[in-house]
Write an enzyme that holds these catalytic residues in place. Structure first.
Site, PDB file in Angstrom:
ATOM      1  CB  CYS A  63      26.404  71.049 100.521  1.00  0.00           C
ATOM      2  SG  CYS A  63      26.904  69.861 101.787  1.00  0.00           S
TER       3      CYS A  63
ATOM      4  CG  HIS B 254      27.486  58.870 104.670  1.00  0.00           C
ATOM      5  ND1 HIS B 254      26.175  58.958 105.078  1.00  0.00           N
ATOM      6  CD2 HIS B 254      28.166  58.329 105.707  1.00  0.00           C
ATOM      7  CE1 HIS B 254      26.080  58.492 106.311  1.00  0.00           C
ATOM      8  NE2 HIS B 254      27.268  58.118 106.720  1.00  0.00           N
TER       9      HIS B 254
ATOM     10  CG  HIS C 267      26.530  62.193 109.062  1.00  0.00           C
ATOM     11  ND1 HIS C 267      27.837  61.750 109.050  1.00  0.00           N
ATOM     12  CD2 HIS C 267      26.106  62.183 107.782  1.00  0.00           C
ATOM     13  CE1 HIS C 267      28.183  61.465 107.805  1.00  0.00           C
ATOM     14  NE2 HIS C 267      27.153  61.721 107.013  1.00  0.00           N
TER      15      HIS C 267
ATOM     16  CD  GLU D 165      20.442  64.915 109.323  1.00  0.00           C
ATOM     17  OE1 GLU D 165      20.965  64.793 108.202  1.00  0.00           O
ATOM     18  OE2 GLU D 165      19.428  65.617 109.528  1.00  0.00           O
TER      19      GLU D 165
ATOM     20  CB  THR E 103      19.374  67.964 106.647  1.00  0.00           C
ATOM     21  OG1 THR E 103      20.386  66.960 106.669  1.00  0.00           O
ATOM     22  CG2 THR E 103      19.310  68.677 107.974  1.00  0.00           C
TER      23      THR E 103
ATOM     24  CB  CYS F  14      20.021  71.313 104.080  1.00  0.00           C
ATOM     25  SG  CYS F  14      20.759  70.230 102.855  1.00  0.00           S
TER      26      CYS F  14
ATOM     27  CG  ASN G  44      22.963  64.345  99.289  1.00  0.00           C
ATOM     28  OD1 ASN G  44      23.195  64.736  98.153  1.00  0.00           O
ATOM     29  ND2 ASN G  44      23.933  64.023 100.132  1.00  0.00           N
TER      30      ASN G  44
ATOM     31  CB  SER H  52      29.131  63.532 100.599  1.00  0.00           C
ATOM     32  OG  SER H  52      28.220  62.580 100.102  1.00  0.00           O
TER      33      SER H  52
HETATM   34  S1  SF4 Z   1      22.679  69.216 105.995  1.00  0.00           S
HETATM   35 FE1  SF4 Z   1      24.088  67.786 104.945  1.00  0.00          FE
HETATM   36  S2  SF4 Z   1      23.674  68.036 102.755  1.00  0.00           S
HETATM   37 FE2  SF4 Z   1      22.766  69.799 103.816  1.00  0.00          FE
HETATM   38  S3  SF4 Z   1      24.308  71.449 103.792  1.00  0.00           S
HETATM   39 FE3  SF4 Z   1      24.600  70.295 105.686  1.00  0.00          FE
HETATM   40  S4  SF4 Z   1      26.108  68.706 105.209  1.00  0.00           S
HETATM   41 FE4  SF4 Z   1      25.307  69.475 103.267  1.00  0.00          FE
END
Ligand code: SF4
Length: 322
Positions: free
Chosen positions: A16, A45, A78, A130, A168, A198, A228, A270
């Site tokens: 991402c 991660h 995070h 996070e 997120t 997110c 995630n 990730s």
């Molecule tokens: S919150 Fe985490 S998964 Fe979402 S865009 Fe940001 S780094 Fe990527």
């Protein structure tokens, strides 16, 4: 049929914008200031990414006491608590913040509403960095709930000014269910205008929802610590599709593919594409003859880098800077 015939690739999958930016920050810091560069917690991660950066000269630490005076220190994607930020500043490190801007958005919202007297219910997984970082934006006043049962137990000091925030990278469906329970117990609760989960988490889960019914088995590329990625595997399982998460192609087991016609493949936010390609090669070696990419949302989001990481002679991307 004993072997897989076709591999169906989820779209979008893998990196991402927040992960891309975080890795870029470490690589640029290494190029500009030289090794070692210290990183608080795994930058993202993923085992492969962390080992690759270690080989290039990054040193991953958890305790700021392990960073020598004057060193360059990067906060992971995070995010970190205020206490960690203050300690890092007090120790005089040269700091770059790779916190994903979408995590920072949650921190900013918490700070703003706290000024207005709000208390918070945070939906998230206890112990995830996070969550630690977001809880640590305030000295108390954020109550963590992990499930609907926790919502029944939570005891805010008042209920007139109560707001929900979330990690997120949650399961979109779980978060909706827990938020509904919060709403039912605290009808005046304020919810974020735009959900905190997110875009990348949402899009990867939507892609798995599309893919799962079309396959007999879903492989998720991701590390065990990746929130995630774990949610993607769980989602497929809930939809009735057997699913395994692997850190690399070496973890695939031939017996998983026996009697399987179609294999779905995705990757957490990730997990780098190189690992996906290695998994494809391994499944092909087990008999798969074709690879088909499902259509899905095209992600174009890019986050600007922090000031001070422009490489000499490199073009600065539009909007680069803080
Ligand atoms: S919150 Fe985490 S998964 Fe979402 S865009 Fe940001 S780094 Fe990527």
């Amino acid at each position: 049929m004993n072997h897989p015939q076709e591999i169906l690739l989820a779209e979008p999958r893998g990196f991402c914008a927040g992960v891309d930016r975080a890795i870029d920050i470490v690589e640029r810091a290494l190029a500009k200031f030289g090794a070692p560069i210290y990183v608080r917690h795994e930058i993202v991660h993923n085992t492969y990414v962390v080992n690759d950066l270690k080989a290039k000269g990054a040193i991953f630490i958890e305790d700021l006491a392990d960073v020598p005076p004057g060193a360059t220190l990067i906060f992971s994607a995070h995010g970190v608590s205020k206490a960690v930020q203050e300690e890092a500043r007090a120790r005089g490190f040269h700091i770059f913040d790779a916190t994903c801007p979408l995590v920072t958005k949650v921190h900013v919202e918490v700070a703003k509403l706290a000024q207005e007297g709000y208390e918070f219910i945070m939906i998230g997984h206890k112990g995830h960095p996070e969550v630690e970082g977001t809880l640590g934006q305030l000295d108390g006043g954020i109550h963590l709930v992990e499930d609907v049962a926790d919502v029944a137990r939570v005891q805010p000091a008042q209920t007139d000014k109560l707001a929900v925030v979330t990690q997120t990278t949650l399961s979109v469906d779980d978060a909706a269910e827990i938020t509904a329970a919060v709403r039912a117990r605290f009808p005046k609760v304020r919810e974020p205008k735009q959900q905190d989960i997110c875009y990348a988490t949402q899009n990867r889960q939507d892609a798995v929802k599309l893919l799962s019914p079309q396959v007999d088995l879903l492989i998720v590329v991701g590390s065990p610590t990746s929130s995630n990625s774990n949610r993607l595997r769980e989602l497929a399982q809930r939809m009735g599709t057997t699913s395994y998460m692997v850190d690399s192609a070496a973890e695939l087991r031939a017996e998983w593919f026996e009697g399987i016609a179609r294999v779905g493949l995705t990757a957490g936010a990730s997990a780098p594409e190189v690992l996906v390609q290695q998994v494809i090669e391994r499944i092909k070696a087990l008999g798969a003859v074709s690879v088909r990419k499902l259509s899905g949302i095209e992600e174009t989001l890019k986050f600007p880098l922090p000031k001070g990481l422009k490489l000499d002679g490199a073009a600065q991307a539009p909007g680069d800077g803080e």
